[in-house]
Design a protein around this motif. Structure first.
Motif, mmCIF file in Angstrom:
data_model
loop_
_atom_site.group_PDB
_atom_site.id
_atom_site.type_symbol
_atom_site.label_atom_id
_atom_site.label_comp_id
_atom_site.label_asym_id
_atom_site.label_seq_id
_atom_site.Cartn_x
_atom_site.Cartn_y
_atom_site.Cartn_z
ATOM 1 N N ILE A 112 48.642 62.630 32.296
ATOM 2 C CA ILE A 112 49.426 62.786 31.065
ATOM 3 C C ILE A 112 48.699 63.676 30.071
ATOM 4 N N MET A 113 47.389 63.440 29.895
ATOM 5 C CA MET A 113 46.610 64.262 28.958
ATOM 6 C C MET A 113 46.564 65.717 29.414
ATOM 7 N N PHE A 114 46.419 65.939 30.725
ATOM 8 C CA PHE A 114 46.398 67.302 31.247
ATOM 9 C C PHE A 114 47.702 68.026 30.922
ATOM 10 N N HIS A 115 48.822 67.369 31.167
ATOM 11 C CA HIS A 115 50.109 68.006 30.909
ATOM 12 C C HIS A 115 50.344 68.222 29.422
#
Length: 101
Positions: free
Chosen positions: A5-8
């Protein structure tokens, strides 16, 4: 899952920031060609908004400022249109297992 989620979120922000800047510059160039056709649009972009008055003549400034105004209005309209996007909350009850405890 948190890392994904953080990457996206980070990549989405980076990509859309670059895309927004490209859209702003393209709109600015198109408007400059119609409002002040005798100046170099690359020079306007390279100069930046804070130094425009020191580089260009007072006769050219109304057309340049009009081009900036049109580009800012276009970006503002796209922001308000984005507010009507369909945001949904993730249904956590539907997700079964799969997470680390």
């Amino acid at each position: 899952m948190t890392a994904i989620i953080m990457f996206h979120q980070l990549m989405g922000g980076a990509i859309f920031m670059a895309a927004g800047q490209v859209a702003f510059v393209n709109q600015l160039i198109n408007t400059l060609h119609t409002s002040v056709p005798d100046i170099d649009s690359a020079l306007v972009i390279a100069t930046g908004a804070t130094e425009l008055r020191s580089v260009f003549s007072p006769e050219q400034m109304p057309g340049i400022l009009a081009a900036f105004a049109v580009a800012i209005v276009a970006v503002g309209l796209s922001f308000f249109i984005s507010l009507f996007s369909n945001f949904k909350r993730i249904d956590t009850d539907a997700v079964q297992g799969g997470g680390a405890a």
